[in-house]
Design a protein around this motif. Structure first.
Motif, PDB file in Angstrom:
ATOM      1  N   GLY A  58     -52.613  -8.096  51.969  1.00 51.69           N
ATOM      2  CA  GLY A  58     -52.444  -6.986  50.700  1.00 51.69           C
ATOM      3  C   GLY A  58     -53.905  -6.003  51.017  1.00 51.69           C
ATOM      4  N   GLN A  59     -54.633  -6.015  49.727  1.00 51.86           N
ATOM      5  CA  GLN A  59     -56.008  -5.130  49.758  1.00 51.86           C
ATOM      6  C   GLN A  59     -56.991  -6.127  49.628  1.00 51.86           C
ATOM      7  OE1 GLN A  59     -54.154  -2.164  50.546  1.00 51.86           O
ATOM      8  NE2 GLN A  59     -56.069  -1.505  49.754  1.00 51.86           N
ATOM      9  N   ARG A  60     -56.737  -7.456  50.143  1.00 48.75           N
ATOM     10  CA  ARG A  60     -57.883  -8.424  50.105  1.00 48.75           C
ATOM     11  C   ARG A  60     -58.078  -8.673  51.662  1.00 48.75           C
ATOM     12  NH1 ARG A  60     -57.205 -11.359  45.101  1.00 48.75           N
ATOM     13  NH2 ARG A  60     -55.222 -10.724  44.151  1.00 48.75           N
ATOM     14  N   GLU A  90     -59.389  -8.005  45.250  1.00 53.03           N
ATOM     15  CA  GLU A  90     -58.670  -6.879  45.771  1.00 53.03           C
ATOM     16  C   GLU A  90     -59.728  -5.590  45.963  1.00 53.03           C
ATOM     17  OE1 GLU A  90     -55.271  -5.594  44.224  1.00 53.03           O
ATOM     18  OE2 GLU A  90     -54.130  -7.383  44.762  1.00 53.03           O
TER      19      GLU A  90
END
Length: 443
Positions: A58-60, A90
């Motif tokens: 994801g955004q990690r 995140e």
């Protein structure tokens, strides 16, 4: 390291749960020889082969690196990276470079690799010749040594978005540093050069002679009273004045709002006629690369054009944060997310020699060495300890030491006048620079 190995690491990361990934490899070999007072002092050899992995869930994101590239170690590297990414906070701006911005081959031929591999004996001969030439100066009383080195490196990047690129580079260097004395004072002087190709280096004799001349020239240095006067930064150290500019126009600094130039895009920052360019495709350039460290197509930029600031320096993350496009200035090592840096940065020369700048200024300070700079990144207030020469009536009068110059960089940049004596010594170069008045703190 083979492309297939990095592609396998990226594929394994995706299989382990990453949404996207990139793998980098760095191979380096280096040999350095130091001599001192005519005797061999140190032989240093380096051989390294390292792997780095950056993954996104994801955004990690998370990055890991290691020097063990066995199948078992690679599997653990992938497992650890994905596990770390799942636990990371995140970051709304995290991600690989946009696919449409990736460099596509064939990449430019930059002539960065000289296949010569000088022997330890050959490098020792060069180091010894440089030191001997420096010690031949009659005022030189001691030596800090002569050195010669040769290195080569491979850098490869593979991403899950389809980019694969590699480049091979070499570097050779010569340096000498000696101490001159007159019975009352001692002063040091050095000279050194680096080049991609061994044949592009000056002779060791010329390096040594310059080191000896500089040490001897500094004898009798005195302190001066505090004053305000014109200041000239010698070409060898002039880029130290421009370094803060690069930090101030980097995308991450602008995004954080911590730059003294944050409101200066498309504004007149330098005087008319001042131009600063960054060229990643300079043939044999010490900062050259065919693509940036995210695989983005890079190109020549006029950062300062006729005194006007034309762009921020951005990688993909800072570009997203600023709602702009990356400029191809991403820079990274094996671990950690990419930062931002320049490649071959050059402040273009003006019309007048250093001697003519001194003549025009009449009376003031020529700085030849600097140490301990201090910068307020929000305001541009800047100061630095330095040494050099006082000049009067348009000519050098005597060496000076233990002084500090200070000013505000916004004001200083606006009054800066470049000389004509540009020399390419590294990946960032400038001619001598004159500023018509700065505060000088002395005794």
């Amino acid at each position: 390291m083979e492309e297939s190995l990095l592609a396998d690491v990226v594929a394994a990361a995706l299989k382990a749960g990453a949404d996207s990934a990139e793998a980098v490899s760095a191979q380096r070999s280096a040999l350095g020889i130091n001599v001192r007072l005519g005797e061999l002092e140190e032989v240093e050899r380096e051989e390294s082969r390292d792997l780095g992995l950056r993954v996104f869930v994801g955004q990690r994101q998370a990055t890991v690196s290691g020097s063990d590239i066995s199948p078992a170690a690679r599997a653990k590297l992938v497992e650890r990276a994905v596990a770390m990414a799942r636990l990371a906070p995140e970051d709304p701006y995290a991600g690989l470079a946009p696919k449409e911005r990736l460099a596509k081959g064939p990449f430019p031929e930059l002539d960065l690799y000289d296949p010569q591999e000088p022997s330890p004996e050959a490098l020792e001969e060069v180091a010894r010749a440089a030191e001997d030439a420096a010690r031949a100066n009659p005022k030189v009383t001691n030596s800090e040594g002569g050195s010669a080195s040769a290195s080569s490196s491979h850098w490869r990047l593979v991403t899950s978005t389809g980019f694969s690129g590699v480049y091979h580079a070499s570097a050779f260097s010569i340096m000498a540093s000696v101490v001159a004395g007159d019975g009352e004072t001692m002063e040091s002087g050095y000279d050194g050069r680096s080049a991609r190709w061994r044949g592009d280096l000056p002779t060791p004799k010329s390096i040594g002679e310059e080191a000896g001349r500089r040490a001897a020239q500094r004898l009798g240095a005195r302190k001066i009273a505090s004053t305000t006067a014109p200041v000239i930064f010698e070409n060898r150290i002039a880029m130290s004045l421009i370094g803060p500019l690069i930090g101030a126009i980097s995308g991450p600094s602008i995004a954080r709002g911590t730059s003294f130039l944050k409101d200066k895009l498309n504004a007149q920052v330098f005087g008319k006629g001042v131009n600063i360019v960054d060229d990643p495709h300079k043939v044999r350039g010490l900062g050259s690369s065919p693509f940036d460290d995210e695989g983005v197509q890079n190109r020549r930029w006029s950062l300062i054009e006729d005194g006007v600031l034309t762009t921020w320096l951005m990688n993909s993350a800072s570009a997203r944060q600023l709602s702009l496009e990356t400029t191809g200035h991403a820079s990274r090592g094996l671990a950690g997310a990419p930062g931002v840096s320049t490649t071959n940065l050059t402040l273009q020369p003006g019309a007048k020699s250093q001697a003519e700048l001194i003549a025009d200024a009449g009376k003031g300070l020529l700085i030849t060495s600097m140490f301990g700079p201090s910068l307020n990144g929000n305001t541009g207030d800047w100061s630095v300890g330095c040494a050099g020469f006082w000049f009067e009536n348009g000519e050098l009068a005597y060496p000076v030491t233990e002084i500090t110059v200070a000013g505000n960089l916004v004001d200083m940049y606006g009054r800066l006048i470049p000389g004509s004596d540009l020399e390419i010594r590294g990946s960032a170069n400038a001619p001598s620079l004159l500023i018509d008045g700065l505060a000088i703190a002395g005794r």
